[in-house]
Design an enzyme around this catalytic site. Structure first.
Site, PDB file in Angstrom:
ATOM      1  N   HIS A 168       3.830 -52.694 -32.913  1.00 15.84           N
ATOM      2  CA  HIS A 168       3.425 -51.596 -33.060  1.00 15.84           C
ATOM      3  C   HIS A 168       2.086 -51.353 -31.983  1.00 15.84           C
ATOM      4  O   HIS A 168       1.602 -52.198 -31.453  1.00 15.84           O
ATOM      5  CB  HIS A 168       3.019 -51.186 -34.286  1.00 15.84           C
ATOM      6  N   ILE A 169       1.996 -50.062 -31.347  1.00 12.59           N
ATOM      7  CA  ILE A 169       1.117 -49.782 -30.299  1.00 12.59           C
ATOM      8  C   ILE A 169      -0.141 -48.840 -30.907  1.00 12.59           C
ATOM      9  O   ILE A 169       0.298 -47.768 -31.604  1.00 12.59           O
ATOM     10  CB  ILE A 169       1.584 -49.291 -29.186  1.00 12.59           C
ATOM     11  N   HIS A 170      -1.369 -49.043 -30.883  1.00 12.20           N
ATOM     12  CA  HIS A 170      -2.313 -48.147 -31.238  1.00 12.20           C
ATOM     13  C   HIS A 170      -2.810 -47.147 -30.304  1.00 12.20           C
ATOM     14  O   HIS A 170      -2.854 -47.524 -29.189  1.00 12.20           O
ATOM     15  CB  HIS A 170      -3.824 -48.995 -31.488  1.00 12.20           C
ATOM     16  N   ASP A 196      -2.482 -42.585 -37.927  1.00  8.56           N
ATOM     17  CA  ASP A 196      -2.861 -43.564 -38.545  1.00  8.56           C
ATOM     18  C   ASP A 196      -3.824 -43.245 -39.802  1.00  8.56           C
ATOM     19  O   ASP A 196      -4.404 -42.150 -39.847  1.00  8.56           O
ATOM     20  CB  ASP A 196      -3.780 -44.612 -37.611  1.00  8.56           C
ATOM     21  N   TYR A 250      -3.784 -58.782 -31.213  1.00 13.61           N
ATOM     22  CA  TYR A 250      -3.149 -60.023 -31.575  1.00 13.61           C
ATOM     23  C   TYR A 250      -4.167 -60.878 -32.256  1.00 13.61           C
ATOM     24  O   TYR A 250      -5.301 -60.929 -31.515  1.00 13.61           O
ATOM     25  CB  TYR A 250      -2.617 -60.678 -30.426  1.00 13.61           C
ATOM     26  N   SER A 277      -2.004 -56.613 -37.749  1.00 12.48           N
ATOM     27  CA  SER A 277      -1.922 -56.683 -38.942  1.00 12.48           C
ATOM     28  C   SER A 277      -0.782 -56.778 -39.998  1.00 12.48           C
ATOM     29  O   SER A 277      -0.572 -57.394 -40.958  1.00 12.48           O
ATOM     30  CB  SER A 277      -2.642 -55.245 -39.500  1.00 12.48           C
ATOM     31  N   TYR A 278       0.218 -56.401 -39.003  1.00 13.12           N
ATOM     32  CA  TYR A 278       1.603 -56.820 -39.703  1.00 13.12           C
ATOM     33  C   TYR A 278       2.625 -56.994 -38.397  1.00 13.12           C
ATOM     34  O   TYR A 278       2.394 -56.482 -37.311  1.00 13.12           O
ATOM     35  CB  TYR A 278       2.129 -55.524 -40.486  1.00 13.12           C
ATOM     36  N   LYS A 317      -6.386 -44.242 -40.656  1.00 10.99           N
ATOM     37  CA  LYS A 317      -7.830 -44.362 -40.610  1.00 10.99           C
ATOM     38  C   LYS A 317      -8.296 -42.899 -39.976  1.00 10.99           C
ATOM     39  O   LYS A 317      -9.549 -42.458 -39.659  1.00 10.99           O
ATOM     40  CB  LYS A 317      -8.180 -45.377 -39.818  1.00 10.99           C
TER      41      LYS A 317
END
Length: 309
Positions: A245-247, A170, A237, A240-241, A172
């Site tokens: 996608h999975i963090h 990511d 939820y 961001s888009y 970040k």
């Protein structure tokens, strides 16, 4: 054009947000007359060690690392103060930056500090307000995602990919400190915009992706002794888009603060288990979901303010 040139041309307009816990500031400015968002974040101290698993360099070189030490006060065994630290762009940079340019109004709303409310989104609210909004957020607004999946963008940053997903660091994460590991898994299935599109038919799909991530990432970072139990997998939820996608974050890293709290993040394992327990085969499309929402979010204006918990 290099990112350095863009940052040098950044002209400050106002501060969108500050986070003392994360030691981060988000600035709104302009570059050549167009809006830009610049995020500055203090880097970790691990870089001064030269080794993520050892502090030997700290103990031997601390007198070279700190300079102009100023003692604020002391009491018994406790002393505190301030100092300057040695900076080096490659080994120990002072901060990390993220730049969004040109920045849209949606970007500005996302990063601007605002009052939060807990929303109780019913299936009716989703169909009436959120689903039509999601349609406006597809197409060109997520072209950068398609560029990663299908057009070779950021190919040098990809950690692993198969027929189901692609995973990469990511923006970040600095990519160096394993304790702050933060990766993003983007699925190839373009029909899944958010958890609202998940039902029982996706259980095996999600389990397959989860199991693969928990196997592959520890392999990639084997030298850091990363284990599958060190990984936290969750979904946002609202996201961001709107492409599923999975963090993937090191469970020991708590610096993401608001990004991982209840009302924002939902553990992937919980999503899978919820789907398995749901009697309605339509899954999350028929579930009441409670989550936090900023007053500056477009969905607030579109009517979700009427669903405050």
């Amino acid at each position: 054009m290099s990112s350095g040139n863009l940052v040098e041309r950044f002209k400050y307009i106002k501060t969108l947000d500050e986070d003392l816990l994360e030691k981060k500031i988000v600035l709104l400015g302009s570059i050549d007359g167009e809006n830009a968002i610049l995020t500055l974040e203090k880097t970790f101290f691990n870089n001064i060690t030269g080794d993520n698993n050892s502090n030997s360099n700290i103990t031997s070189d601390i007198h070279n690392y700190l300079s102009e030490i100023n003692t604020i006060a002391n009491n018994d065994v406790y002393t505190w103060g301030t100092s300057l630290s040695k900076q080096d762009l490659k080994v120990n940079p002072g901060c990390k930056f993220n730049l969004i340019y040109p920045a849209t109004e949606i970007h500005i709303r996302k990063y601007e500090n605002s009052v939060l409310h807990m929303i109780k989104e019913t299936p009716e609210a989703y169909n009436k307000i959120v689903k039509p909004y999601i349609k406006t957020m597809k197409g060109d607004r997520i072209q950068w995602v398609k560029n990663i999946l299908f057009n070779g963008a950021e190919s040098d940053r990809i950690l692993f990919k198969n027929n189901d997903y692609i995973i990469l660091p990511d923006m970040k994460w600095d990519g160096k400190n394993i304790n702050s590991l933060y990766c993003c898994c983007i699925v190839y299935d373009e029909l899944i915009s958010s958890i609202r599109d998940l039902n029982k038919s996706k259980i095996n799909y999600l389990e397959k992706i989860r199991d693969s991530i928990l196997i592959e990432l520890p392999k990639i970072y084997k030298k850091f002794n990363l284990k599958s139990s060190n990984l936290r997998l969750y979904v946002h939820y609202q996201p961001s888009y709107y492409h599923f996608h999975i963090h993937v974050v090191n469970v020991n890293f708590l610096g993401l603060a608001n990004s991982m709290i209840s009302g924002k993040a939902i553990l992937l394992d919980d999503i899978i288990d919820n789907l398995r327990c749901m009697e309605d085969s339509r899954g999350y499309s028929q579930k009441v979901i409670t989550y936090q929402l900023k007053e500056t979010h477009k969905l607030w204006e579109l009517g979700l303010k009427d669903y405050v918990q």
